[in-house]
Design a protein around this motif. Structure first.
Motif, short mmCIF file in Angstrom:
data_model
loop_
_atom_site.label_atom_id
_atom_site.label_comp_id
_atom_site.label_asym_id
_atom_site.label_seq_id
_atom_site.Cartn_x
_atom_site.Cartn_y
_atom_site.Cartn_z
N ALA A 142 0.83 -1.20 0.00
CA ALA A 142 0.00 0.00 0.00
C ALA A 142 0.86 1.25 0.00
O ALA A 142 0.58 2.22 -0.72
N SER A 143 1.94 1.25 0.79
CA SER A 143 2.81 2.43 0.84
C SER A 143 3.51 2.65 -0.49
O SER A 143 3.69 3.80 -0.93
N ILE A 144 3.93 1.57 -1.15
CA ILE A 144 4.58 1.69 -2.46
C ILE A 144 3.63 2.32 -3.47
O ILE A 144 4.02 3.17 -4.27
N SER A 145 2.37 1.92 -3.44
CA SER A 145 1.39 2.47 -4.37
C SER A 145 1.11 3.94 -4.07
O SER A 145 0.95 4.75 -4.99
N MET A 146 1.05 4.30 -2.79
CA MET A 146 0.85 5.70 -2.43
C MET A 146 2.03 6.56 -2.90
O MET A 146 1.85 7.67 -3.41
N VAL A 147 3.24 6.03 -2.72
CA VAL A 147 4.43 6.75 -3.18
C VAL A 147 4.42 6.88 -4.70
O VAL A 147 4.80 7.92 -5.25
N ALA A 148 3.98 5.84 -5.40
CA ALA A 148 3.94 5.88 -6.86
C ALA A 148 3.05 7.00 -7.36
O ALA A 148 3.35 7.66 -8.37
N VAL A 149 1.93 7.24 -6.66
CA VAL A 149 1.04 8.34 -7.04
C VAL A 149 1.76 9.67 -6.90
O VAL A 149 1.73 10.52 -7.81
N LYS A 150 2.44 9.86 -5.79
CA LYS A 150 3.13 11.13 -5.56
C LYS A 150 4.28 11.32 -6.53
O LYS A 150 4.53 12.42 -7.03
N TYR A 169 7.88 5.77 4.58
CA TYR A 169 7.49 5.75 5.99
C TYR A 169 6.21 6.53 6.30
O TYR A 169 5.31 6.01 6.99
N PRO A 170 6.07 7.79 5.84
CA PRO A 170 4.83 8.52 6.17
C PRO A 170 3.58 7.82 5.68
O PRO A 170 2.53 7.84 6.34
N PHE A 171 3.68 7.16 4.53
CA PHE A 171 2.51 6.49 3.98
C PHE A 171 2.19 5.20 4.73
O PHE A 171 1.04 4.80 4.82
N MET A 172 3.22 4.54 5.27
CA MET A 172 2.97 3.38 6.12
C MET A 172 2.25 3.82 7.40
O MET A 172 1.36 3.12 7.90
N ILE A 173 2.62 4.99 7.91
CA ILE A 173 1.97 5.51 9.12
C ILE A 173 0.52 5.85 8.83
O ILE A 173 -0.38 5.56 9.63
N ILE A 174 0.26 6.45 7.66
CA ILE A 174 -1.12 6.77 7.26
C ILE A 174 -1.95 5.49 7.14
O ILE A 174 -3.07 5.40 7.65
N PHE A 175 -1.38 4.48 6.48
CA PHE A 175 -2.06 3.21 6.31
C PHE A 175 -2.36 2.58 7.67
O PHE A 175 -3.47 2.08 7.91
N ALA A 176 -1.38 2.59 8.57
CA ALA A 176 -1.56 1.99 9.90
C ALA A 176 -2.63 2.74 10.69
O ALA A 176 -3.42 2.12 11.41
#
Length: 482
Positions: A142-150, A169-176
């Motif tokens: 999920a974090s990889i996909s969020m980063v890909a968008v950005k 890391y920030p996107f993993m925190i958002i997901f969590a």
């Protein structure tokens, strides 16, 4: 107001009083639970939803490591083995007979009924270890996909020559954080809306990736492919070729794993026709559909990117036009994984909470439900043990994901570790015990050969994934996107 924990368990048992009414009895199955309504179509849909997940994203990379000959062959081999052993496992739902025996609600119950002893504990370790690994893997994905968008938006605005380095890391925190909230959903039966949404997202992003691969191939390009995959001396060294081949096998194994939820799916089926017969038909339909989809995504993804196929083939499109479509696909991945995370962690939550309730039945912290009136929702029951332990679980999985944010290696390791025990070993051993197959008979010998061969495959896949994890961890830069 206090409520017994059983109110929020996965299954609601019926009291004897409810059976005194003939009309109510008609609505109950042979085990006293509300009539199951599942059919071959609903079971097939569950299988496809469970199987077609983030594993499809790594198949182009896996085919690139194996090549045009071995890649599709390995895919087909895993599909055949998965279907065959799923038919064996389906016969174990009831015991001692597959039609009129007592129901077994979980994989561990099936193993307990047919094998017993330490194998029940080993099954539990394999099953729940797999579920934990999947939740960690989904946090990474999920974090990889969020980063890909950005990153795609960064390249679109600033140009492709700009270095757009973004931390996961920030996107993993958002997901969590999202998962901490959703984890307070009491049990599996309250997740139907989230599962439906996740299934729609899964088909959406897979179809987008498939369509873009076709467009990229049709548009021409310099993607270099070969019968044997990545070329030694050009793309990789000899040792890297071996390790990557092992890891690719693990990735494919992960993409086919659904044995951990097969019994739960079968438990949704109507009693007539017999559940094992319906489940076998559903497995054939589900695995056939999935294999067709996988071959298309894996082979067309390899044709589009060649030997340089990325670990997550949607991120490979993420830096090119149409950037908005790729953004949408990656958002679909993230939304799908938000729901999929809950599907895989709810059995863990239920297992721990039921055991703790049995171990400490007098503890108010564990058993008491506090009623809270929420506007526009109604009464919600808060259990402080559930609140604390589930929050800790999500945090721990997120921290582990931050330590090992390596998509392909992690998928390969999960696939290798779970494929043999859950998809091959236990179904075969239970079939031998249930059918009383004579030792050293022809059937016994070839089943054992299949089992041992799959063990070897799982071991080499695990070795490749561990080597990949060690290599990536050694060279990991926290602010470099995977």
């Amino acid at each position: 107001m206090a409520r017994e924990f059983q109110k929020n368990s996965l299954f609601m048992e019926q009291t004897p009083d409810t059976l005194e009414n003939g009309d109510i009895r008609k609505n109950l199955d042979d085990d006293g639970r509300i009539n199951r309504t599942g059919t071959v179509l609903t079971a097939s849909a569950h299988i496809i939803t469970a199987v077609i997940g983030s594993g499809v994203l790594s198949l182009a990379w896996a085919i690139a490591q194996l090549g045009w000959v071995a890649g599709p062959a390995v895919l087909m081999a895993f599909s055949f083995i998965t279907y065959f052993t799923s038919t064996l496992l389906a016969d174990g739902y009831r015991s001692p007979g597959p039609v009129a025996g007592k129901r077994n609600y979980t994989y561990m119950d099936v193993v307990r009924a047919h094998l017993g002893g330490m194998k029940v504990q080993l099954c539990g370790i394999a099953q729940y270890g797999n579920l934990i690994g999947v939740t960690i893997g989904y946090t990474i994905t999920a974090s990889i996909s969020m980063v890909a968008v950005k990153r795609s938006n960064c390249f679109h605005k600033e140009g492709h020559d700009v270095k757009c380095s973004i931390s996961n890391y920030p996107f993993m925190i958002i997901f969590a954080t999202i998962q901490i909230i959703l984890s307070q959903i009491p049990n599996f039966h309250n997740l139907s809306w989230l599962s439906i949404l996740a299934a729609v997202m899964s088909f959406t992003y897979s179809s987008i990736g498939l369509g873009l691969s076709i467009a990229k191939v049709a548009g021409g390009g310099d993607a270099r492919t070969s019968l044997t995959g990545v070329t030694v001396g050009v793309d990789v060294s000899g040792s890297e070729k071996v390790w990557r081949t092992f890891q690719a096998i693990g990735d494919i194994a992960f993409a086919y794993a659904y044995s951990t939820v097969l019994i739960e799916i079968q438990d949704t089926l109507k009693s007539q026709p017999p559940e094992n017969q319906v489940m076998k038909k559903a497995s054939l339909l589900g695995v056939s559909t999935t294999t067709t989809f996988y071959v298309l995504c894996g082979c067309l993804g390899y044709a589009a990117f060649g030997n340089k196929a990325p670990g997550n083939f949607l991120t490979g499109f993420g830096f090119y036009e149409p950037f908005w479509l790729i953004d949408f696909a990656n958002v679909c991945i993230a939304v799908h994984l938000i729901g999929a995370y809950q599907v895989f962690c709810q059995p863990i939550f239920g297992f721990v909470e039921v055991r703790c309730h049995q171990r400490w039945p007098e503890s108010k912290f564990i058993t008491t439900e506090h009623a809270v009136d929420i506007p526009f929702y109604g009464v919600y029951y808060i259990n402080f043990f559930r609140l604390v332990w589930r929050t800790i679980y999500v945090i721990v999985t997120a921290v582990i994901a931050m330590i090992f944010p390596f998509f392909n290696d992690f998928l390969g390791l999960i696939g290798a570790a779970s494929f043999y025990p859950l998809t091959v070993y236990f179904p075969i051993e239970m079939h031998i015990a249930r059918s009383k197959i004579p030792k050293f008979s022809l059937t016994w010998i070839w089943l054992k050969i299949l089992s041992w061969a799959c063990l070897v495959v799982s071991l080499v896949a695990a070795a490749g994934s561990i080597q990949g994890l060690a290599h990536d961890l050694k060279n990991y830069q926290p602010f470099k996107t995977q």
